[in-house]
Design a protein around this motif. Sequence first.
Motif, PDB file in Angstrom:
ATOM      1  N   ILE A  88      -7.739  -0.387 -10.677  1.00  0.00           N
ATOM      2  CA  ILE A  88      -6.726   0.647 -10.935  1.00  0.00           C
ATOM      3  C   ILE A  88      -6.011   0.984  -9.630  1.00  0.00           C
ATOM      4  CG2 ILE A  88      -6.423   3.101 -11.487  1.00  0.00           C
ATOM      5  CD1 ILE A  88      -8.731   2.786 -13.504  1.00  0.00           C
ATOM      6  N   CYS A  89      -4.712   1.201  -9.716  1.00  0.00           N
ATOM      7  CA  CYS A  89      -3.953   1.781  -8.605  1.00  0.00           C
ATOM      8  C   CYS A  89      -3.185   2.968  -9.164  1.00  0.00           C
ATOM      9  CB  CYS A  89      -2.975   0.772  -8.005  1.00  0.00           C
ATOM     10  SG  CYS A  89      -1.930   1.512  -6.720  1.00  0.00           S
ATOM     11  N   ARG A  90      -3.587   4.172  -8.773  1.00  0.00           N
ATOM     12  CA  ARG A  90      -2.893   5.353  -9.300  1.00  0.00           C
ATOM     13  C   ARG A  90      -1.492   5.487  -8.710  1.00  0.00           C
ATOM     14  NH1 ARG A  90      -2.579   7.597 -13.363  1.00  0.00           N
ATOM     15  NH2 ARG A  90      -2.938   9.811 -12.952  1.00  0.00           N
ATOM     16  N   CYS A  91      -1.242   4.852  -7.575  1.00  0.00           N
ATOM     17  CA  CYS A  91       0.119   4.838  -7.045  1.00  0.00           C
ATOM     18  C   CYS A  91       0.954   3.771  -7.754  1.00  0.00           C
ATOM     19  CB  CYS A  91       0.118   4.586  -5.545  1.00  0.00           C
ATOM     20  SG  CYS A  91      -0.810   5.833  -4.619  1.00  0.00           S
ATOM     21  N   ALA A  92       0.319   3.020  -8.646  1.00  0.00           N
ATOM     22  CA  ALA A  92       1.016   2.016  -9.458  1.00  0.00           C
ATOM     23  C   ALA A  92       1.761   0.998  -8.609  1.00  0.00           C
ATOM     24  CB  ALA A  92       1.947   2.686 -10.472  1.00  0.00           C
ATOM     25  N   THR A  93       1.062   0.433  -7.653  1.00  0.00           N
ATOM     26  CA  THR A  93       1.696  -0.585  -6.808  1.00  0.00           C
ATOM     27  C   THR A  93       1.638  -1.971  -7.452  1.00  0.00           C
ATOM     28  OG1 THR A  93      -0.374  -1.010  -5.605  1.00  0.00           O
ATOM     29  CG2 THR A  93       1.072   0.691  -4.702  1.00  0.00           C
ATOM     30  N   TYR A  94       1.388  -2.018  -8.733  1.00  0.00           N
ATOM     31  CA  TYR A  94       1.164  -3.301  -9.419  1.00  0.00           C
ATOM     32  C   TYR A  94       2.253  -4.357  -9.195  1.00  0.00           C
ATOM     33  CZ  TYR A  94      -2.319  -0.390 -11.807  1.00  0.00           C
ATOM     34  OH  TYR A  94      -3.358   0.470 -12.083  1.00  0.00           O
ATOM     35  N   ALA A 135       0.815  -1.215   0.000  1.00  0.00           N
ATOM     36  CA  ALA A 135       0.000   0.000   0.000  1.00  0.00           C
ATOM     37  C   ALA A 135       0.846   1.262   0.000  1.00  0.00           C
ATOM     38  CB  ALA A 135      -0.924   0.012   1.210  1.00  0.00           C
ATOM     39  N   GLN A 136       0.445   2.211  -0.814  1.00  0.00           N
ATOM     40  CA  GLN A 136       1.042   3.545  -0.748  1.00  0.00           C
ATOM     41  C   GLN A 136      -0.045   4.471  -0.190  1.00  0.00           C
ATOM     42  OE1 GLN A 136       3.640   4.768  -3.905  1.00  0.00           O
ATOM     43  NE2 GLN A 136       4.486   2.734  -4.117  1.00  0.00           N
ATOM     44  N   CYS A 137      -0.790   5.163  -1.064  1.00  0.00           N
ATOM     45  CA  CYS A 137      -1.902   5.942  -0.499  1.00  0.00           C
ATOM     46  C   CYS A 137      -2.935   5.002   0.104  1.00  0.00           C
ATOM     47  CB  CYS A 137      -2.526   6.874  -1.536  1.00  0.00           C
ATOM     48  SG  CYS A 137      -3.787   6.132  -2.579  1.00  0.00           S
ATOM     49  N   GLY A 138      -3.032   3.800  -0.440  1.00  0.00           N
ATOM     50  CA  GLY A 138      -3.887   2.774   0.133  1.00  0.00           C
ATOM     51  C   GLY A 138      -5.339   2.809  -0.301  1.00  0.00           C
ATOM     52  N   TYR A 139      -5.709   3.839  -1.017  1.00  0.00           N
ATOM     53  CA  TYR A 139      -7.137   4.043  -1.306  1.00  0.00           C
ATOM     54  C   TYR A 139      -7.719   2.920  -2.166  1.00  0.00           C
ATOM     55  CZ  TYR A 139     -11.390   6.767  -2.177  1.00  0.00           C
ATOM     56  OH  TYR A 139     -12.697   7.214  -2.236  1.00  0.00           O
ATOM     57  N   CYS A 140      -6.906   2.371  -3.059  1.00  0.00           N
ATOM     58  CA  CYS A 140      -7.402   1.309  -3.945  1.00  0.00           C
ATOM     59  C   CYS A 140      -7.334  -0.066  -3.309  1.00  0.00           C
ATOM     60  CB  CYS A 140      -6.581   1.270  -5.234  1.00  0.00           C
ATOM     61  SG  CYS A 140      -4.925   0.565  -4.970  1.00  0.00           S
ATOM     62  N   GLN A 141      -6.625  -0.166  -2.155  1.00  0.00           N
ATOM     63  CA  GLN A 141      -6.184  -1.497  -1.728  1.00  0.00           C
ATOM     64  C   GLN A 141      -7.300  -2.383  -1.190  1.00  0.00           C
ATOM     65  OE1 GLN A 141      -3.406  -2.569  -2.746  1.00  0.00           O
ATOM     66  NE2 GLN A 141      -2.142  -0.747  -3.117  1.00  0.00           N
ATOM     67  N   SER A 142      -8.361  -1.806  -0.635  1.00  0.00           N
ATOM     68  CA  SER A 142      -9.488  -2.662  -0.232  1.00  0.00           C
ATOM     69  C   SER A 142      -9.985  -3.439  -1.450  1.00  0.00           C
ATOM     70  CB  SER A 142     -10.639  -1.815   0.319  1.00  0.00           C
ATOM     71  OG  SER A 142     -10.274  -1.191   1.515  1.00  0.00           O
ATOM     72  N   SER A 173      -6.167  11.430  -8.901  1.00  0.00           N
ATOM     73  CA  SER A 173      -5.885  10.609  -7.725  1.00  0.00           C
ATOM     74  C   SER A 173      -6.991   9.589  -7.564  1.00  0.00           C
ATOM     75  CB  SER A 173      -5.846  11.485  -6.473  1.00  0.00           C
ATOM     76  OG  SER A 173      -4.882  12.488  -6.608  1.00  0.00           O
ATOM     77  N   MET A 174      -6.663   8.494  -6.901  1.00  0.00           N
ATOM     78  CA  MET A 174      -7.671   7.439  -6.731  1.00  0.00           C
ATOM     79  C   MET A 174      -8.867   7.948  -5.916  1.00  0.00           C
ATOM     80  SD  MET A 174      -7.393   4.464  -8.006  1.00  0.00           S
ATOM     81  CE  MET A 174      -9.063   4.039  -8.440  1.00  0.00           C
ATOM     82  N   GLU A 175      -8.590   8.787  -4.913  1.00  0.00           N
ATOM     83  CA  GLU A 175      -9.678   9.392  -4.134  1.00  0.00           C
ATOM     84  C   GLU A 175     -10.042  10.710  -4.804  1.00  0.00           C
ATOM     85  OE1 GLU A 175      -8.540  10.782  -0.235  1.00  0.00           O
ATOM     86  OE2 GLU A 175     -10.601  10.868   0.478  1.00  0.00           O
TER      87      GLU A 175
HETATM   88  S1  FES Z   1      -2.144   2.628  -3.302  1.00  0.00           S
HETATM   89 FE1  FES Z   1      -2.753   4.595  -4.014  1.00  0.00          FE
HETATM   90  S2  FES Z   1      -4.165   4.117  -5.557  1.00  0.00           S
HETATM   91 FE2  FES Z   1      -3.385   2.195  -5.014  1.00  0.00          FE
END
Ligand code: FES
Lengths: 152, 737
Positions: free
Chosen positions: A131-137, A95-102, B358-360
């Motif tokens: 999608i993960c905008r932090c690109a944690t793929y 996780a980075q920003c974590g928003y996509c991770q759920s 951004s994702m959010e």
């Molecule tokens: S961790 Fe930020 S969008 Fe996936």
Amino acid sequence: MAALTINGKSVEVDVDPDMPLLWALRDHLSMTGTKYGCGMALCGACTVHIDGQPSRSCSIPVSAVEGKQITTIETIGDSKVGAAAQEAWITENVAQCGYCQSGQIMSATALLTGNKAPTDADIDAAMSGNICRCATYPRIRAAIKRAAGSLA
Amino acid sequence: MSTKHIENASAREATSRRDFLKVGAVLTLAIYLPGCSPGDDKGAGAAASGATKFEPNAFVRIGADNTVTVISKHIEMGQGTYTGLATLVAEELDAAWSQISVEGAPADAKRYGNLAMGGIQGTGGSTAIANSYEQYRQAGAAAKAMLVAAAANRWKVAAGEIQVAGGVVSHAASKKTAAFGDLVADAAALPVPTDIKLKDPKDFVYIGKAVTARVDARAKSTGTAKYTQDVQLPGMLTAVIMHPPRFGSKVKSVDDTKARAIKGVVNVVTFVTPVSTGVAVLANDFWSAKKGRDALAVEWDETNAFSQGSAEIMADYRKLAKTPGAVARNDGDVDAAFKKAARVIEATYEVPFLAHSSMEPLNCVVQISENACEIWNGEQFQTLDQGAVAKLLGMPPENVKFNMLFAGGSFGRRANPLGDYVLEAAAIAKAAATPMPVKMVWTREEDTKGGFYRPAYVHQFKAGLDKDGTIVAWHQRIVGQSIMGGGPMQGMVQNGIDPTSVEGAANLPYTIPNLRVELHTTTIGVPIQWWRSVGSSHSAYAIECFLDELAKATNKDPFELRRGLLANHPRHKAVLELAAEKAEWSKPLAAGRTRGIAVHESFGTVVAEVAEVTKTAAGYKLDRVVCSVDCGVAVNPNIIAMQMESGIGYGLSAALSGAITLKGGLVEQSNFHQYTVLRMNQAPAIEVHIVPSTEKPTGVGEPGTPVIAPALVNALMASTGKPIRALPLSAQGIKMA
Ligand code: FES
Ligand code: FES
């Protein structure tokens, strides 16, 4: 009024039948782990399991899920596969920003439940809707493989 | 596919040539260390005996329950700053990693100002760790000194005989030990030391070691991390907004009959801020507000509407690029050098507007009461937003209180110098005249169409070569909007040059004797803003790809050409060489495979990347990216690797298909089906190699981003033989698998 079964519990929510499940969860049941990202089934942030299938809760009205088993990020860790995915996520520092991770974890758990040893192609197929905008793929890929290994 | 992070011995050798910061065995620094209570900017330390917590300064709080809370003056938006700052405190405090947690600081520039932003509280420019490196270490060291003094008093032994490790204070001779929590009451009664010693880097246990997991890893893997979107307060209303379809339009009339008839809708208001305007529907939940918003009938006053399209904008820019601009750098005699040049090569590069996406999606919660305002937000620019909201509401800035939440990305967007979205939330709550908290939520569509984009730019190049193919003259002209101009950052614009417009170009590291960089600053009605890596996000692409055109024209190896031009920049050269070595640049690739290389400095950090592509029947596949980075001391190698990966992925989204385009002033993209971004099936394997360094740390949040577009495009040019002079690739007929 909709009668739903969420994380094994029966709940009634007083919302219009056309309200997407996502907003019933977030705004009426205070279950905010499931996220809003696009509202059009394009990003996967809102992924939950409906009868075990990964589904985009932003695009499914509550009327369509009455009588079905809904599982969210709040309890996915109660399952062996969900817990393994979450531990792998932490170990791989995904996780980075974590928003996509759920949503990512819900998609990954569904994948791992049906496929004990996913290949790169399997992971591409199961995860490309998230999608993960932090690109944690790369780390998501590594975490899925780690979780598969820990479950083997 | 995997991601590796490797510290490299040969790079250590390569960088030993660097002029390292000479540090003594023990540093004593006069760093600004404010106190724990609001307004206590002197660090006097509010001492009280019998305390259940110990707050030696504004950044550390130790509880009787043995918890260590680090107070972060910076937002956590994914870049890992909470973990980085905790690493600095844990290091000097010798805390156990497991006892550390982090919370966001309130808005209070006196105590929590960014030392790299002249004391304004805010996060950006990859400065979070760089400006905090000594301050947060001092904060931890001061706390440790006081815990040691407390133990020495209690045990009646010399402080110098006391050890601290892993969160345990001990005295070997008497075999006495204490947890931090046991000493809290005593330590809180002691004076805060003024002469604080920092560790010798050779004694580091956390800094530079990949031993610390992210402090937010568990919360973000279990759905429990709280974002602005997740704030729920009693009586809270949700506001969904409608912006004018064209920038610069105003509301003429609103027919909200249908909207108000929707169940759950409680109010419809028109809002106006100094930055933007629109209509908001307030309801008991998002869905009702969204339905209300879609039922609005709004007439817009388009007198001042911006109605150009991207095609016209770029045509204007191309014309401007043919005329002289303001001079940002002028070395040697460029005109004379071109007259003498054996060969002149010209090219024009172009990049479009980009959304941060951004994702959010953007959001902000505001509650207005009598002469006070409380805000819940993933807040990136506290001081400016506090001032802007205070002005809008007519109250003193200190009455505007901020509660910090995690941000689901930002990439620059939440640090709007004008405070656009925070002001909107405040203006909506004000217009609704409600004492209830109002959560403003932008839909993905508003977020995509809402402006404040990375500006579009044209770069026009001319290079003069002598008969041996050596570059003797370089002329670059940049055309585009100014990010700093016209707002609170106007002071940064000097002699017509916004430094962010010429970033990466005016400081070109290559040794070219005659070099001129010019700038045309355009003023068009598209709202713009910094976007991850700011000026470098376009200059690195244009410069590094034009350089490969020159390499091709002179039959030179792109790596060797750069290496030769970097003779006077050993740090860049070492980073470039490390990437080339790790990617085995000198080894030929299998048929159908090609590679490209690029190097770029931004925010004091140098990054080089090698991209490898394979030509397949389905299009080009980006297989692998090898990345090397020199960011000074690697405070947290895991986070550095993560940020390089993230920067590469973010830059790839833009390179592959990222473009906001306008037609008749209307933005043509609305959601992820039109503003497409990188997905798992297109994500390459990434290797990150960190150059060991003892220099002060520089940022890592942005510098990985600008390098991937040129590395990838150069790999494609190696395959097709043709330059690609505009992004995104999807608009240039390049098919990626
Ligand atoms: S961790 Fe930020 S969008 Fe996936
Ligand atoms: S919010 Fe449901 S897929 Fe994006």
